[in-house]
Write a protein that holds these residues in place. Structure first.
Motif, short mmCIF file in Angstrom:
data_model
loop_
_atom_site.label_atom_id
_atom_site.label_comp_id
_atom_site.label_asym_id
_atom_site.label_seq_id
_atom_site.Cartn_x
_atom_site.Cartn_y
_atom_site.Cartn_z
N VAL A 1 -0.41 -22.95 -6.44
CA VAL A 1 0.52 -21.90 -6.83
C VAL A 1 1.96 -22.29 -6.47
N LEU A 2 2.89 -21.78 -7.27
CA LEU A 2 4.31 -21.84 -6.97
C LEU A 2 4.83 -20.41 -7.00
N VAL A 3 5.48 -20.01 -5.90
CA VAL A 3 6.02 -18.65 -5.80
C VAL A 3 7.49 -18.75 -5.41
N VAL A 4 8.34 -18.00 -6.11
CA VAL A 4 9.78 -17.95 -5.84
C VAL A 4 10.17 -16.48 -5.70
N ALA A 5 11.05 -16.17 -4.75
CA ALA A 5 11.46 -14.78 -4.58
C ALA A 5 12.80 -14.69 -3.85
N SER A 6 13.40 -13.51 -3.92
CA SER A 6 14.65 -13.27 -3.21
C SER A 6 14.45 -13.15 -1.72
N ARG A 7 13.24 -12.74 -1.30
CA ARG A 7 12.98 -12.49 0.11
C ARG A 7 11.70 -13.20 0.55
N ILE A 8 11.69 -13.64 1.81
CA ILE A 8 10.52 -14.32 2.35
C ILE A 8 9.32 -13.39 2.40
N ASP A 9 9.53 -12.12 2.77
CA ASP A 9 8.39 -11.23 2.90
C ASP A 9 7.71 -10.98 1.55
N ALA A 10 8.41 -11.18 0.44
CA ALA A 10 7.76 -11.09 -0.86
C ALA A 10 6.77 -12.23 -1.04
N LEU A 11 7.15 -13.43 -0.60
CA LEU A 11 6.23 -14.56 -0.66
C LEU A 11 5.01 -14.32 0.23
N MET A 12 5.25 -13.82 1.42
CA MET A 12 4.16 -13.63 2.37
C MET A 12 3.15 -12.59 1.88
N ARG A 13 3.58 -11.65 1.07
CA ARG A 13 2.67 -10.61 0.57
C ARG A 13 1.60 -11.16 -0.37
N THR A 14 1.83 -12.35 -0.92
CA THR A 14 0.84 -12.91 -1.83
C THR A 14 -0.42 -13.38 -1.10
N GLY A 15 -0.33 -13.56 0.21
CA GLY A 15 -1.47 -14.04 0.99
C GLY A 15 -1.74 -15.52 0.83
N GLU A 16 -0.82 -16.25 0.21
CA GLU A 16 -1.02 -17.68 -0.05
C GLU A 16 -0.48 -18.57 1.06
N ILE A 17 0.31 -18.01 1.98
CA ILE A 17 1.15 -18.84 2.85
C ILE A 17 0.73 -18.71 4.31
N ASN A 18 0.60 -19.84 4.96
CA ASN A 18 0.32 -19.86 6.39
C ASN A 18 1.59 -19.45 7.15
N PRO A 19 1.51 -18.40 7.97
CA PRO A 19 2.73 -17.88 8.61
C PRO A 19 3.10 -18.59 9.91
N ASP A 20 2.95 -19.91 9.96
CA ASP A 20 3.34 -20.65 11.15
C ASP A 20 4.86 -20.61 11.31
N ILE A 21 5.30 -20.32 12.55
CA ILE A 21 6.73 -20.24 12.83
C ILE A 21 7.31 -21.65 12.97
N ASN A 22 8.47 -21.85 12.38
CA ASN A 22 9.17 -23.13 12.41
C ASN A 22 10.00 -23.21 13.69
N PRO A 23 9.68 -24.11 14.63
CA PRO A 23 10.44 -24.16 15.89
C PRO A 23 11.90 -24.52 15.69
N ARG A 24 12.20 -25.29 14.65
CA ARG A 24 13.61 -25.64 14.41
C ARG A 24 14.43 -24.39 14.07
N ALA A 25 13.79 -23.44 13.39
CA ALA A 25 14.49 -22.20 13.06
C ALA A 25 14.82 -21.39 14.31
N ILE A 26 13.91 -21.38 15.28
CA ILE A 26 14.17 -20.67 16.54
C ILE A 26 15.39 -21.26 17.23
N VAL A 27 15.45 -22.58 17.29
CA VAL A 27 16.59 -23.27 17.90
C VAL A 27 17.88 -22.94 17.15
N ASN A 28 17.83 -22.97 15.82
CA ASN A 28 19.02 -22.67 15.02
C ASN A 28 19.53 -21.26 15.25
#
Length: 630
Positions: free
Chosen positions: A148-175
């Protein structure tokens, strides 16, 4: 909070409609939003929109499905390019985009001016296209695997599809901890990417690629005539402000007015276009060191604006915080989101539907104080190398004293010798605190060798200019503006129920700024030199000469003086739940609170605010994602 989405279910076309509906519902946080979707059932592809504003539209043509979130400043010219008849009977922007694609193919996005995001499905070519404007006013995220390919304005829209592993990106925490926001193209979730400004995604024939279609350029012509450049700058800005106002009555429009150079210029040029008073909105605080209402009042009086003001307090902050956290689809620690929201809410309460903002002026015309500070260090490199390396540095290094003038000299030499963009980042949180001091060992292992310099250095090297100042401006265009200020303003204005437009980010203004030699953007240590020359007749002298303050908020004061804010910070950040995430060393956070209590500056309190925003986001989006997305 509204927006657009697209789904291409490559493995199971029958499941595309359900995935699209899930993504679409994940865009909507306001019951009044209008959800629509169109599908190519045979191909397993479709587009959707959760519409709150007029420019959020969907269109089904003969071969093309389009969803857009767009406020185009050149729509009249685009209609001329394709002919009014090509747009169909509805006359909508989405239909215009479909007609442009039919005529120009994938290059149609290069012709768009304004803030926009668009997703388009070509049922004949079996091709999905997604694009965002050149500055990041409208944003898109995406996820792709073999299915699947999913594109959206918001991340939570992508997550609602149930296709995505919700692993947190450690680089984002640092940023987030260092910059108060994450840096694209990565997102808070490892599997999700953000489409960078000025890029389009093309997916067809089993391949997906992301390519730039526009970017800032510098030193294109190199005209050095100050008088001519000043006149042209005034003209191009005046046209941009007029274009951002022309489709609405001025009674429906207003402007953010902080009392700074950029917002005051926008109000002044709006007044010219309206040929009469316009609405201006300003926020103040009872805590005087943070209050800029005096300068805003000077500008409003100069232009005869209808000036609306509001004093934000600790209770306002506490009450609005949950909704504000929810509005951002990634952790966001920039506390100036608070006054931005209340300014937009004040406008909405007074019947305004759209606000013009001055964001982008500092990054285009060299208005940030750090550019002048950097030049102080850069001037050291003008000393002959033989003298620097053969005499000055050995002598200073050999002196036995460690503090006082000698210590300051050593610090100056150290920073002056830092390469590229590193010097500008040398004062930031994770350059003055080591990663091992802040983070747990397992987190550091997951982080690997990533540092906060990596992405800024990549931007610094990417632009085709040899001038150091222009490179710094480019870095700030990508990070300070696209990753931080623009999502702050657009999210907070939408939370208040209105839209924001950015006349400084009209492409004609940005491209003109790229033509200005860097030595005229900042002349000596005089920031935004040419801009001030261009508008010295328009702006009050007090605003021309004022020192930059910013649109800040006294959260550090409130978390000491207000019982609810104080308890929220302590109970949230010192909880087992927060430490259980495995990010931060308990000793560091506890020491941070102790230093905050003992110190009268805002440094430790502002840092605690960023930690607090990060943890509150996790509680809404990670611990209870279904409730939030609903």
């Amino acid at each position: 909070m509204s927006g657009i989405c697209a789904v291409w279910r490559k493995d199971n076309p029958e499941g595309a409609a359900a995935a699209l509906a899930s993504a679409n519902s994940g865009l909507s946080l306001v019951p009044s939003e209008r959800l629509s979707q169109e599908s190519d059932r045979a191909a397993g592809a479709g587009v959707g929109v959760s519409a709150r504003f007029a420019g959020q539209q969907i269109h089904r043509g003969g071969r093309v499905l389009v969803a857009c979130d767009a406020e185009l400043m050149n729509e009249d010219q685009l209609v001329e390019a394709v002919g009014a008849g090509a747009m169909g009977s509805d006359g909508k922007t989405a239909a215009l985009l479909a007609a442009l694609y039919e005529r120009f193919g994938c290059d149609f996005v290069e012709k768009l001016r304004g803030g926009f995001s668009v997703v388009l499905w070509d049922s004949v070519q079996k091709r999905l296209i997604a694009a965002a404007d050149g500055f990041g006013i409208k944003r898109l995220v995406y996820y792709e695997d073999q299915k699947v390919l999913v594109v959206a304005s918001r991340i939570d829209a992508l997550m609602r599809t149930g296709e995505i592993n919700p692993d947190i990106n450690p680089r984002a925490i640092v940023n987030v901890l260092n910059f108060t926001s994450n840096l694209g193209p990565e997102t808070i979730f490892t599997a999700v990417q953000r489409l960078i400004p000025g890029a389009r995604l093309l997916a067809a024939d089993g391949q997906t690629r992301v390519e730039k279609y526009w970017d800032m350029r510098y030193g294109v012509e190199g005209d050095c005539n100050e008088a001519r450049l000043s006149r042209e700058l005034e003209s191009v800005m005046e046209r941009s402000v007029a274009a951002h106002c022309k489709h609405d009555p001025f009674s429906d429009l207003g402007a953010y007015l902080s009392g700074g150079t950029d917002s005051s210029t926008v109000v002044g040029l709006m007044t010219r276009a309206a040929k009469g008073p316009v609405n201006a909105f300003s926020i103040g605080f009872q805590e005087q060191p943070f209050n800029e209402l005096g300068y805003a009042e000077i500008a409003a009086k100069r232009f005869g604006a209808k000036h609306h003001t509001y004093l934000v307090g600790a209770q306002d902050c506490f009450d609005a915080l949950p909704a504000m956290i929810r509005c951002f689809d990634e952790p966001f620690g920039n506390s100036s989101a608070i006054p931005t929201y209340f300014c937009a809410r004040l406008a909405a309460q007074n019947g305004v539907k759209a606000l013009l903002a001055g964001d982008g002026g500092d990054e285009l015309f060299a208005g940030n104080e750090r550019y002048a500070v950097d030049k102080v260090f850069e001037s050291y490199q003008t000393v002959p190398r033989l003298l620097r390396k053969g005499l000055v540095e050995p002598v200073v290094a050999a002196l036995p004293m460690k503090a006082g003038l000698v210590g300051r000299a050593r610090n100056y030499i150290r920073r002056a010798n830092m390469p590229g963009v590193e010097r500008m980042l040398s004062y930031q949180f994770l350059r003055t605190h080591s990663l091992a001091e802040v983070f747990e060992g397992d987190f550091l292992q997951a982080l690997g060798d990533y540092t906060i310099v990596d992405i800024p250095a990549r931007h610094y090297a990417a632009t085709a200019t040899r001038d150091h100042l222009d490179r710094l401006l480019y870095v700030d265009m990508k990070i300070t503006l696209a990753d931080n200020d623009l999502p702050k303003v657009t999210c907070m204005s939408e939370l208040a129920g209105i839209q924001t437009r950015f006349p400084f980010l009209d492409r004609s203004v940005a491209e003109f700024s790229g033509r200005i030699p860097a030595r005229l953007k900042m002349k000596g240590f005089d920031k935004r030199y040419l801009f001030k020359r261009a508008f010295r007749e328009l702006l009050p002298v007090e605003i021309i000469k004022k020192k930059k303050h910013g649109f800040g908020i006294p959260v550090a004061v409130w978390m000491k003086s207000d019982k609810r804010m104080r308890e929220l910070a302590h109970d949230t950040l010192l909880s087992a739940r927060a430490f259980g995430r495995g990010y931060f060393r308990k000793q560091f956070v506890e020491d941070l609170f102790r230093q905050y209590e003992a110190d009268d500056s805002t440094y430790y309190g502002d840092t605690i605010w960023t930690f607090l925003a990060l943890e509150l986001w996790h509680r809404q989006f990670v611990d209870a994602p279904v409730r939030v997305a609903a």
